[in-house]
Design a protein around this motif. Structure first.
Motif, PDB file in Angstrom:
ATOM      1  N   GLU A  21      36.515  32.641  39.327  1.00 44.42           N
ATOM      2  CA  GLU A  21      37.841  32.680  38.685  1.00 44.42           C
ATOM      3  C   GLU A  21      38.869  33.392  39.556  1.00 44.42           C
ATOM      4  OE1 GLU A  21      37.779  34.196  34.625  1.00 44.42           O
ATOM      5  OE2 GLU A  21      36.142  32.794  34.183  1.00 44.42           O
ATOM      6  N   VAL A  22      38.436  34.498  40.167  1.00 45.61           N
ATOM      7  CA  VAL A  22      39.380  35.266  40.999  1.00 45.61           C
ATOM      8  C   VAL A  22      39.740  34.506  42.268  1.00 45.61           C
ATOM      9  CG1 VAL A  22      39.709  37.391  42.330  1.00 45.61           C
ATOM     10  CG2 VAL A  22      38.573  37.485  40.100  1.00 45.61           C
ATOM     11  N   ILE A  23      38.718  33.941  42.937  1.00 39.58           N
ATOM     12  CA  ILE A  23      39.013  33.296  44.226  1.00 39.58           C
ATOM     13  C   ILE A  23      39.438  31.833  44.060  1.00 39.58           C
ATOM     14  CG2 ILE A  23      37.468  34.898  45.433  1.00 39.58           C
ATOM     15  CD1 ILE A  23      35.399  32.703  45.672  1.00 39.58           C
ATOM     16  N   GLU A  24      39.400  31.360  42.809  1.00 39.09           N
ATOM     17  CA  GLU A  24      39.830  29.992  42.494  1.00 39.09           C
ATOM     18  C   GLU A  24      39.056  28.942  43.288  1.00 39.09           C
ATOM     19  OE1 GLU A  24      44.172  29.599  41.777  1.00 39.09           O
ATOM     20  OE2 GLU A  24      44.257  31.724  42.220  1.00 39.09           O
ATOM     21  N   ILE A  25      37.733  29.145  43.391  1.00 41.79           N
ATOM     22  CA  ILE A  25      36.832  28.160  44.006  1.00 41.79           C
ATOM     23  C   ILE A  25      35.696  27.915  43.006  1.00 41.79           C
ATOM     24  CG2 ILE A  25      35.202  27.730  45.913  1.00 41.79           C
ATOM     25  CD1 ILE A  25      36.980  29.551  47.663  1.00 41.79           C
ATOM     26  N   MET A  45      43.510  42.123  48.060  1.00 45.45           N
ATOM     27  CA  MET A  45      43.817  42.255  46.629  1.00 45.45           C
ATOM     28  C   MET A  45      42.759  41.560  45.769  1.00 45.45           C
ATOM     29  SD  MET A  45      45.594  43.627  44.350  1.00 45.45           S
ATOM     30  CE  MET A  45      47.144  44.265  44.994  1.00 45.45           C
ATOM     31  N   LEU A  48      39.676  43.771  45.566  1.00 52.53           N
ATOM     32  CA  LEU A  48      39.852  44.856  44.595  1.00 52.53           C
ATOM     33  C   LEU A  48      39.767  44.331  43.163  1.00 52.53           C
ATOM     34  CD1 LEU A  48      42.759  46.825  46.309  1.00 52.53           C
ATOM     35  CD2 LEU A  48      40.388  47.570  46.078  1.00 52.53           C
ATOM     36  N   GLU A  49      40.287  43.123  42.971  1.00 49.65           N
ATOM     37  CA  GLU A  49      40.267  42.525  41.637  1.00 49.65           C
ATOM     38  C   GLU A  49      38.827  42.202  41.214  1.00 49.65           C
ATOM     39  OE1 GLU A  49      42.753  39.065  41.278  1.00 49.65           O
ATOM     40  OE2 GLU A  49      42.570  39.041  39.110  1.00 49.65           O
ATOM     41  N   ALA A  52      37.125  45.474  40.379  1.00 50.95           N
ATOM     42  CA  ALA A  52      37.613  45.997  39.090  1.00 50.95           C
ATOM     43  C   ALA A  52      37.031  45.204  37.924  1.00 50.95           C
ATOM     44  CB  ALA A  52      39.138  45.961  39.055  1.00 50.95           C
ATOM     45  N   GLU A  55      33.326  46.160  37.520  1.00 47.49           N
ATOM     46  CA  GLU A  55      33.258  47.527  36.977  1.00 47.49           C
ATOM     47  C   GLU A  55      33.543  47.534  35.483  1.00 47.49           C
ATOM     48  OE1 GLU A  55      34.376  50.430  40.728  1.00 47.49           O
ATOM     49  OE2 GLU A  55      35.996  49.823  39.396  1.00 47.49           O
ATOM     50  N   LYS A  56      34.558  46.765  35.120  1.00 46.21           N
ATOM     51  CA  LYS A  56      34.976  46.742  33.715  1.00 46.21           C
ATOM     52  C   LYS A  56      33.907  46.089  32.842  1.00 46.21           C
ATOM     53  CE  LYS A  56      39.158  45.319  31.265  1.00 46.21           C
ATOM     54  NZ  LYS A  56      40.539  44.874  31.539  1.00 46.21           N
ATOM     55  N   LYS A  59      30.271  48.184  33.360  1.00 46.66           N
ATOM     56  CA  LYS A  59      30.327  49.640  33.316  1.00 46.66           C
ATOM     57  C   LYS A  59      29.598  50.264  34.521  1.00 46.66           C
ATOM     58  CE  LYS A  59      30.219  53.282  29.849  1.00 46.66           C
ATOM     59  NZ  LYS A  59      29.467  53.876  28.760  1.00 46.66           N
ATOM     60  N   ARG A  61      30.241  51.754  38.618  1.00 46.83           N
ATOM     61  CA  ARG A  61      31.302  52.219  39.521  1.00 46.83           C
ATOM     62  C   ARG A  61      30.944  51.933  40.974  1.00 46.83           C
ATOM     63  NH1 ARG A  61      36.020  52.943  39.255  1.00 46.83           N
ATOM     64  NH2 ARG A  61      36.224  54.877  40.414  1.00 46.83           N
TER      65      ARG A  61
END
Lengths: 88, 409
Positions: A21-25, A45, A48-49, A52, A55-56, A59, A61
């Protein structure tokens, strides 16, 4: 949010989906050993996304010094397996 | 430095009533409104229901399907308008010319929504869990920066946030850069996006129509009682005439002058003496080498606020004297709503259309005359007219007043 006990195939597929989803592939267009930057065009970016989002959801780190070591999806799985072992 | 002529060679428009330059000009000529019940937000608990939304806008039509996920609406709008403008101007940005090309973007209020979205995630999920990709859009210069990055523009990148006059202030900034030889071609952008943050802010501050009377966007009409919020984006490519001729660009019009005057009075209030507005109008005529009777059309800043429309009318009368009644004046905001920092660019694009296609856009929704507003407002239907010089006005509560003269080339 999910508290992770072990990294099974379903979870791996879930993480791959999240990255897709993030890298759109689409998930079927990259493998665990595709290089994020060179092969998939991931920029700082997006990296980092991805961190994140994982991590979210789980849970967990990531330490700042660990992030640059992540070159491909398999590195994320390795990192998560270690984190699960460490914290049980 | 004053010998350099500044010309307009490319126009990209995303407006509530049309997308693209030609469609925009046709919509203005037909008097097509872009104001409809809002769809981007839920207005259930408000008396105001209308907005000028760019409802048909799909960013992927201009920017392709990838890489748009984290871009805010203002950035999507302005990057799309930039694509239209660059294509229209046939301006290819290369390693050779990029240092001579800049971008200046007018935007003020849109950023509020991105800040709210980021802050909500911090509060809801905790500061450790926030998505970092939401952060860039919380900065006011993100739309302009994204345009510079996407189109590889390296000359300069500036954001102007002077509210209602930012559109023309951005033009002035760009004209100064060209006249001093610091740039050869500039993308002059203006953008605001409609969002819940803007809507609630203007509603609670008492600026929106419909709170105390019939909801209407009817500049100069006695029934006017506040703004209908709009959104949109424009990008004009302006150039040093010499550069435009050298690269065989199609020249739409010339920028004869732009003048700004500041007359702060009170927070969110107008100076009743309208010194700044009158001064900017007088000085821009001087700068353009024109006299009052040379202006063929005034593209007004009237936005259906009682005082805004009355004070602008009064300023026109005091500056133009015996000619005031002879010059057609109209407000395209009657069709688009008040889009704050995007308004100036939309007015400029409309003015170029008026010159090119020989028409004056109407002030629609006009029904009940106001004795304080008694100029020739070209009401409800457009008018055919040969137009050489247009005076474009930007002002609002807050003290910023800027006017420009756009002329046939």
């Amino acid at each position: 949010m999910v508290v992770l006990k072990k990294l099974d195939q379903d979870t791996k597929a879930e993480i791959k989906e999240l990255i897709s989803e993030v890298i759109e592939i689409p998930v079927d267009k990259f493998t665990d050993t595709c290089k994020f930057v060179e092969d998939l065009g991931v920029d700082s970016m997006m990296a980092l996304e991805i961190v994140a989002a994982i991590e979210k959801k789980y849970k967990i780190r990531f330490q700042d010094e660990e992030i640059p070591k992540i070159q491909e999806l398999s590195n994320i799985f390795e990192f998560m397996e270690q984190a699960i072992k460490k914290h049980g | 430095m004053d010998n350099k002529k500044v010309v307009i060679t490319g126009i990209g428009v995303i407006a509530p009533n049309a997308i693209g330059r030609e469609s925009f000009w046709q919509a203005l000529q037909k008097g097509t409104t872009g104001i409809k019940p809002a769809t981007l937000i839920d207005t259930t608990y408000f008396k105001s229901k209308l907005a000028g939304e760019c409802a048909d806008f799909k960013a992927e039509d201009f920017l392709g399907p990838k890489g748009l996920r984290n871009l805010d609406r203002a950035t999507l709008l302005v990057a799309s308008a930039a694509k239209l403008a660059l294509d229209d101007a046939c301006l290819e940005i290369t390693e050779e010319n990029t240092d001579d090309i800049g971008v200046v973007t007018a935007t003020t209020v849109s950023v509020a929504f991105a800040i709210a979205k980021f802050t909500k995630e911090v509060v809801d999920d905790g500061p450790q869990m926030v998505n970092p990709a939401l952060f860039p859009a919380t900065t006011m210069n993100y739309p302009s920066s994204y345009v510079a990055i996407r189109y590889k523009i390296k000359g300069f990148n500036t954001t102007i946030s002077t509210g209602h006059s930012a559109g023309l202030d951005a033009l002035k900034y760009a004209v100064d850069f060209i006249k001093t030889g610091r740039a050869r071609a500039i993308l002059v952008a203006g953008v605001e996006s409609f969002s819940f943050s803007n809507f609630v802010g203007f509603y609670k501050a008492g600026f929106l129509s419909g709170r105390k009377a019939e909801e209407t966007c009817s500049p100069f009409d006695k029934r006017r009682n506040g703004i209908v919020l709009g959104e949109g984006a424009t990008v004009l490519v302006i150039e040093d005439e010499e550069y435009a001729i050298q690269r065989k660009a199609n020249i739409y019009a010339q920028v004869l002058g732009v003048k700004a005057f500041f007359d702060a009075y009170r927070t969110a209030d107008y100076d009743p003496r309208i010194r700044g507005l009158k001064n900017s109008m007088k000085k821009v005529l001087e700068e353009s080498g024109l006299s009052e009777e040379d202006i063929d059309y005034i593209c007004s800043s009237a936005n259906s606020v009682q005082r805004q429309d009355r004070l602008e009318t009064q300023a026109i009368k005091e500056v133009f004297n015996i000619y005031a009644n002879k010059i057609p004046v109209s407000s395209i905001k009657s069709m688009l709503g008040e889009s704050i920092s995007a308004s100036g660019g939309l007015q400029l694009a409309a003015s170029v259309g008026a010159i090119k296609n020989s028409f004056i856009p109407p002030t629609i929704n006009y029904k009940v005359p106001d004795p304080d507003c008694d100029l020739d407002y070209v009401v409800n239907v457009s008018r055919k007219a040969e137009i050489k010089n247009v005076l474009v006005i930007n002002f609002g509560p807050g003290g910023n007043n800027t006017t420009a003269v756009i002329s046939k080339y």
